[in-house]
Design a protein around this motif. Structure first.
Motif, PDB file in Angstrom:
ATOM      1  N   LEU A   1      10.026 -14.128  -4.585  1.00 55.04           N
ATOM      2  CA  LEU A   1       9.484 -12.771  -4.486  1.00 55.04           C
ATOM      3  C   LEU A   1       8.147 -12.656  -5.215  1.00 55.04           C
ATOM      4  CD1 LEU A   1      12.858 -10.907  -5.117  1.00 55.04           C
ATOM      5  CD2 LEU A   1      11.707 -11.228  -2.918  1.00 55.04           C
ATOM      6  N   ALA A   2       7.083 -13.186  -4.580  1.00 50.60           N
ATOM      7  CA  ALA A   2       5.759 -13.199  -5.207  1.00 50.60           C
ATOM      8  C   ALA A   2       4.912 -11.986  -4.838  1.00 50.60           C
ATOM      9  CB  ALA A   2       5.018 -14.481  -4.808  1.00 50.60           C
ATOM     10  N   ALA A   3       5.404 -11.106  -3.968  1.00 52.91           N
ATOM     11  CA  ALA A   3       4.629  -9.922  -3.578  1.00 52.91           C
ATOM     12  C   ALA A   3       4.496  -8.961  -4.754  1.00 52.91           C
ATOM     13  CB  ALA A   3       5.289  -9.215  -2.398  1.00 52.91           C
ATOM     14  N   ALA A   4       3.350  -8.280  -4.818  1.00 55.36           N
ATOM     15  CA  ALA A   4       3.118  -7.263  -5.849  1.00 55.36           C
ATOM     16  C   ALA A   4       3.548  -5.915  -5.275  1.00 55.36           C
ATOM     17  CB  ALA A   4       1.648  -7.244  -6.247  1.00 55.36           C
ATOM     18  N   VAL A   5       4.781  -5.532  -5.565  1.00 57.84           N
ATOM     19  CA  VAL A   5       5.357  -4.313  -4.985  1.00 57.84           C
ATOM     20  C   VAL A   5       5.005  -3.113  -5.859  1.00 57.84           C
ATOM     21  CG1 VAL A   5       7.477  -3.218  -4.172  1.00 57.84           C
ATOM     22  CG2 VAL A   5       7.252  -5.707  -4.099  1.00 57.84           C
ATOM     23  N   SER A   6       4.625  -2.025  -5.220  1.00 52.89           N
ATOM     24  CA  SER A   6       4.267  -0.804  -5.949  1.00 52.89           C
ATOM     25  C   SER A   6       5.428  -0.344  -6.821  1.00 52.89           C
ATOM     26  CB  SER A   6       3.908   0.307  -4.960  1.00 52.89           C
ATOM     27  OG  SER A   6       2.931  -0.122  -4.039  1.00 52.89           O
TER      28      SER A   6
ATOM     29  N   VAL B   1      -5.426   8.721   5.254  1.00 57.15           N
ATOM     30  CA  VAL B   1      -6.835   8.487   4.964  1.00 57.15           C
ATOM     31  C   VAL B   1      -6.963   7.882   3.565  1.00 57.15           C
ATOM     32  CG1 VAL B   1      -9.098   9.569   4.636  1.00 57.15           C
ATOM     33  CG2 VAL B   1      -7.585  10.364   6.468  1.00 57.15           C
ATOM     34  N   ARG B   2      -6.173   8.411   2.637  1.00 60.96           N
ATOM     35  CA  ARG B   2      -6.208   7.927   1.260  1.00 60.96           C
ATOM     36  C   ARG B   2      -4.873   7.275   0.908  1.00 60.96           C
ATOM     37  NH1 ARG B   2      -8.599  13.070   1.120  1.00 60.96           N
ATOM     38  NH2 ARG B   2     -10.811  13.051   0.542  1.00 60.96           N
ATOM     39  N   TYR B   3      -4.943   6.275   0.052  1.00 59.06           N
ATOM     40  CA  TYR B   3      -3.733   5.562  -0.346  1.00 59.06           C
ATOM     41  C   TYR B   3      -3.939   4.912  -1.707  1.00 59.06           C
ATOM     42  CZ  TYR B   3      -6.575   1.816   1.671  1.00 59.06           C
ATOM     43  OH  TYR B   3      -7.605   0.964   1.976  1.00 59.06           O
ATOM     44  N   LEU B   4      -2.837   4.509  -2.336  1.00 57.99           N
ATOM     45  CA  LEU B   4      -2.862   3.774  -3.598  1.00 57.99           C
ATOM     46  C   LEU B   4      -2.619   2.303  -3.291  1.00 57.99           C
ATOM     47  CD1 LEU B   4      -0.617   6.188  -5.708  1.00 57.99           C
ATOM     48  CD2 LEU B   4      -3.105   6.218  -5.494  1.00 57.99           C
TER      49      LEU B   4
ATOM     50  N   ARG C   1       0.850  -1.190   0.000  1.00 64.86           N
ATOM     51  CA  ARG C   1       0.000   0.000   0.000  1.00 64.86           C
ATOM     52  C   ARG C   1       0.887   1.243   0.000  1.00 64.86           C
ATOM     53  NH1 ARG C   1      -4.473   0.592   4.664  1.00 64.86           N
ATOM     54  NH2 ARG C   1      -5.380  -1.110   3.423  1.00 64.86           N
ATOM     55  N   THR C   2       0.479   2.257  -0.757  1.00 69.31           N
ATOM     56  CA  THR C   2       1.239   3.499  -0.845  1.00 69.31           C
ATOM     57  C   THR C   2       0.405   4.652  -0.305  1.00 69.31           C
ATOM     58  OG1 THR C   2       2.384   2.706  -2.826  1.00 69.31           O
ATOM     59  CG2 THR C   2       2.444   5.066  -2.408  1.00 69.31           C
ATOM     60  N   PRO C   3       0.701   5.162   0.891  1.00 67.94           N
ATOM     61  CA  PRO C   3      -0.083   6.280   1.432  1.00 67.94           C
ATOM     62  C   PRO C   3       0.271   7.583   0.720  1.00 67.94           C
ATOM     63  CG  PRO C   3       1.730   5.763   2.905  1.00 67.94           C
ATOM     64  CD  PRO C   3       1.773   4.731   1.809  1.00 67.94           C
ATOM     65  N   ILE C   4      -0.689   8.491   0.639  1.00 65.86           N
ATOM     66  CA  ILE C   4      -0.401   9.814   0.082  1.00 65.86           C
ATOM     67  C   ILE C   4      -0.495  10.888   1.160  1.00 65.86           C
ATOM     68  CG2 ILE C   4      -1.135   9.148  -2.230  1.00 65.86           C
ATOM     69  CD1 ILE C   4      -3.740  10.587  -1.803  1.00 65.86           C
ATOM     70  N   GLU C   5      -0.822  10.467   2.393  1.00 61.68           N
ATOM     71  CA  GLU C   5      -0.868  11.380   3.537  1.00 61.68           C
ATOM     72  C   GLU C   5      -0.164  10.722   4.717  1.00 61.68           C
ATOM     73  OE1 GLU C   5      -5.476  12.554   2.382  1.00 61.68           O
ATOM     74  OE2 GLU C   5      -4.881  10.731   3.430  1.00 61.68           O
ATOM     75  N   ARG C   6       0.505  11.499   5.541  1.00 59.74           N
ATOM     76  CA  ARG C   6       1.183  10.928   6.708  1.00 59.74           C
ATOM     77  C   ARG C   6       0.161  10.417   7.717  1.00 59.74           C
ATOM     78  NH1 ARG C   6       5.787  15.662   7.560  1.00 59.74           N
ATOM     79  NH2 ARG C   6       6.561  15.592   5.417  1.00 59.74           N
ATOM     80  N   ASN C   7      -0.866  11.221   7.993  1.00 57.74           N
ATOM     81  CA  ASN C   7      -2.005  10.729   8.768  1.00 57.74           C
ATOM     82  C   ASN C   7      -2.968  10.124   7.744  1.00 57.74           C
ATOM     83  OD1 ASN C   7      -1.361  11.791  11.535  1.00 57.74           O
ATOM     84  ND2 ASN C   7      -1.316  13.707  10.389  1.00 57.74           N
TER      85      ASN C   7
ATOM     86  N   TYR D   1       2.630  -1.102   4.348  1.00 55.52           N
ATOM     87  CA  TYR D   1       3.060  -0.059   3.414  1.00 55.52           C
ATOM     88  C   TYR D   1       4.345  -0.462   2.695  1.00 55.52           C
ATOM     89  CZ  TYR D   1      -0.400   2.675   5.944  1.00 55.52           C
ATOM     90  OH  TYR D   1      -1.572   3.115   6.505  1.00 55.52           O
ATOM     91  N   VAL D   2       4.601   0.170   1.564  1.00 55.45           N
ATOM     92  CA  VAL D   2       5.732  -0.211   0.725  1.00 55.45           C
ATOM     93  C   VAL D   2       7.063   0.021   1.443  1.00 55.45           C
ATOM     94  CG1 VAL D   2       5.798   2.049  -0.454  1.00 55.45           C
ATOM     95  CG2 VAL D   2       6.760   0.024  -1.575  1.00 55.45           C
ATOM     96  N   ASP D   3       7.188   1.120   2.203  1.00 54.56           N
ATOM     97  CA  ASP D   3       8.427   1.370   2.953  1.00 54.56           C
ATOM     98  C   ASP D   3       8.682   0.249   3.961  1.00 54.56           C
ATOM     99  OD1 ASP D   3       8.315   3.670   1.538  1.00 54.56           O
ATOM    100  OD2 ASP D   3       8.306   5.047   3.226  1.00 54.56           O
ATOM    101  N   GLU D   4       7.616  -0.160   4.626  1.00 56.54           N
ATOM    102  CA  GLU D   4       7.712  -1.228   5.624  1.00 56.54           C
ATOM    103  C   GLU D   4       8.133  -2.541   4.967  1.00 56.54           C
ATOM    104  OE1 GLU D   4       4.813  -3.149   9.099  1.00 56.54           O
ATOM    105  OE2 GLU D   4       3.969  -1.905   7.498  1.00 56.54           O
ATOM    106  N   TYR D   5       7.579  -2.814   3.784  1.00 61.77           N
ATOM    107  CA  TYR D   5       7.941  -4.033   3.060  1.00 61.77           C
ATOM    108  C   TYR D   5       9.433  -4.052   2.728  1.00 61.77           C
ATOM    109  CZ  TYR D   5       8.616  -7.157  -0.914  1.00 61.77           C
ATOM    110  OH  TYR D   5       9.111  -8.119  -1.757  1.00 61.77           O
TER     111      TYR D   5
END
Length: 471
Positions: free
Chosen positions: A215-220, A36-39, A28-34, A189-193
């Motif tokens: 490596l079967a994960a779908a990475v952003s 609410v919305r993500y890609l 998951r890719t967040p677009i806000e630090r707090n 989240y992608v950073d965490e991955y």
């Protein structure tokens, strides 16, 4: 978690058990630090969960790096049996899992049955008896077991509990738990991955060629770096509201709301970590990466480019329309044209550089096993993992002369395990000495307290007697 990973790898590699790191699910890719919305993407982690099960069946110890809430190994089987939705139990699946009865039905059943009544079932005896004698003496026969209904309003649906598929799944679960062959690490989240992937790879590095990275994960492919994300929720329009900082909004130029309320996002490429994985994190592991495309010609070209750029041992290609029916596995011939050949699977040499592609189909999985009952994904993953494992073992045998060969690494890890064991014994001895000193101190304190109490009592009695004599 880092300590658990290293203990897991050390314990299994010391016994020459191959280690597999399987990633699954989408990032998951967040677009806000707090946030609410993500890609996000549509990956559910299904293929990765199948891969984990297949590798466990083949004797691997598995580290499963999975997306939170994605499909879990074994859990997906139970979910299919009770027709569970991805978001959890549906209304109907509750009735499938539990045998629910109304109060009147329960009262009638209680009046007609004694609590000690035994019911007949064809269920496996291991689920109800712990002694080896009872388990071995009831093979293939109907057995008696305590009724599941013991005064409660609900009980487990017998069609679920007595399902051969559920029973075989529970047997596998118990074996995995007893042997400790599965360790699950979750990300969202992608950073965490990326951080946890590095941690897992560095942990399995001591296994050398015994390690398999799947490596079967779908990475952003794209994301917004944390320092460029909006701090608060992005507004749907410019309301002219000032934040506490006094500015109209705290969005970077990366996230811009135009006067016509059109939202403009600037996305940045996610760092490519496979080169670092191959070069630094676990350079001797057998690495399998994935490619998904909608066009076969593009897919094959991207597979070759990925292998050249990342120097991985295998690239599994999926064409979107047929991803549950077949995969295209790209490998490269060794020195002198040496390559692995699997019976029943044809491979085609693409060019003079030794790039070779093999087509693996679900039909080949059905041919090798009759257990899948029309499950295309299970059959395809069975055939795919079969090919991957044989290729991995071929890789291990081809790297026996390496300075970091499997045998040498096992010896090194065994020494490390011995050192850890000795350190544990030393710590236990120190703790025992501390406990003994503590016990002696407590005993001494009680003795002193007893002596003081005795003296106080003697003094008190003497005073009382003295007063009585004076009278």
């Amino acid at each position: 978690m880092d300590g658990k990973l290293r203990e897991f790898v050390t314990r299994h590699t010391a016994h020459h058990v191959p280690i597999a790191l399987v990633t699954s699910g989408g990032t998951r890719t967040p677009i806000e630090r707090n946030c609410v919305r993500y890609l996000d993407n549509f990956s559910t982690g299904t293929r990765g969960s199948y891969a984990v099960e297949e590798l466990l069946k083949r004797g691997y110890a598995v580290i499963h790096l999975k997306r939170e809430g994605s499909v879990s190994p074994l859990g997906r089987i139970i979910a299919d049996v009770i027709k569970c939705e991805r978001g959890g139990l549906s209304f109907d699946s509750v009735g499938t899992l539990f045998d629910c009865k109304l109060d009147d039905d329960v009262d009638m059943e209680r009046s007609s049955e004694d609590d000690a009544v035994q019911t007949e079932s064809s269920a496996d005896s291991w689920m109800y008896f712990s002694s080896r004698e009872n388990r071995s003496g009831n093979n293939g026969r109907r057995i008696s077991r305590p009724s599941r209904r013991r005064g409660g309003l609900v009980s487990l649906n017998e069609r679920v509990a007595d399902s051969p598929l559920v029973q075989s799944t529970l047997r596998m679960y118990r074996e995995i738990k007893m042997n400790g062959t599965l360790l699950t690490v979750e990300f969202l989240y992608v950073d965490e991955y990326l951080d946890k992937l590095k941690m897992c790879c560095e942990a399995i590095n001591t296994s050398g060629s015994l390690a398999l990275v799947y490596l079967a994960a779908a990475v952003s492919d794209f994301y917004i770096p944390k320092e460029k994300q909006a701090t608060h929720k992005i507004q749907s329009r410019d309301y002219g509201i000032n934040h506490q900082s006094g500015s109209k909004d705290d969005r970077d130029a990366t996230i811009r709301l135009d006067p016509d309320n059109t939202l403009q996002l600037t996305l940045y490429p996610v760092p490519k970590v496979i080169p670092s994985l191959r070069r630094d994190w676990c350079p001797n592991a057998f690495v399998v990466s994935f490619k998904l495309e909608t066009d076969f010609t593009i897919l094959q070209q991207k597979q070759v480019l990925a292998m050249k750029k990342n120097d991985v041992q295998m690239v599994i290609g999926n064409e979107l329309a047929t991803r549950y029916e077949k995969v295209f596995i790209l490998t490269r011939d060794g020195a002198g044209g040496k390559y692995f050949e699997e019976e029943g699977i044809e491979s085609k040499l693409l060019d003079d550089d030794g790039y070779r592609v093999a087509e693996v189909t679900a039909a080949q999985g059905h041919t090798n096993s009759s257990l899948f009952c029309g499950d295309k994904i299970a059959a395809l993953e069975h055939a795919t993992i079969d090919y991957v494992v044989k290729r991995h073992f071929f890789y291990i045998s081809s790297n026996t002369g390496n300075k970091q060969s499997a045998a040498g690494l096992v010896s090194a890890v065994a020494m490390e395990a011995s050192s850890v064991h000795e350190q544990g014994l030393e710590d236990a001895q120190k703790q025992l000495q501390r406990d003994r000193l503590k016990a002696k101190a407590v005993e001494l304190a009680w003795n002193v307290a007893g002596s003081a109490l005795g003296m106080a009592l003697s003094y008190t009695i003497a005073k009382i007697m003295q007063k009585n004599n004076m009278k």
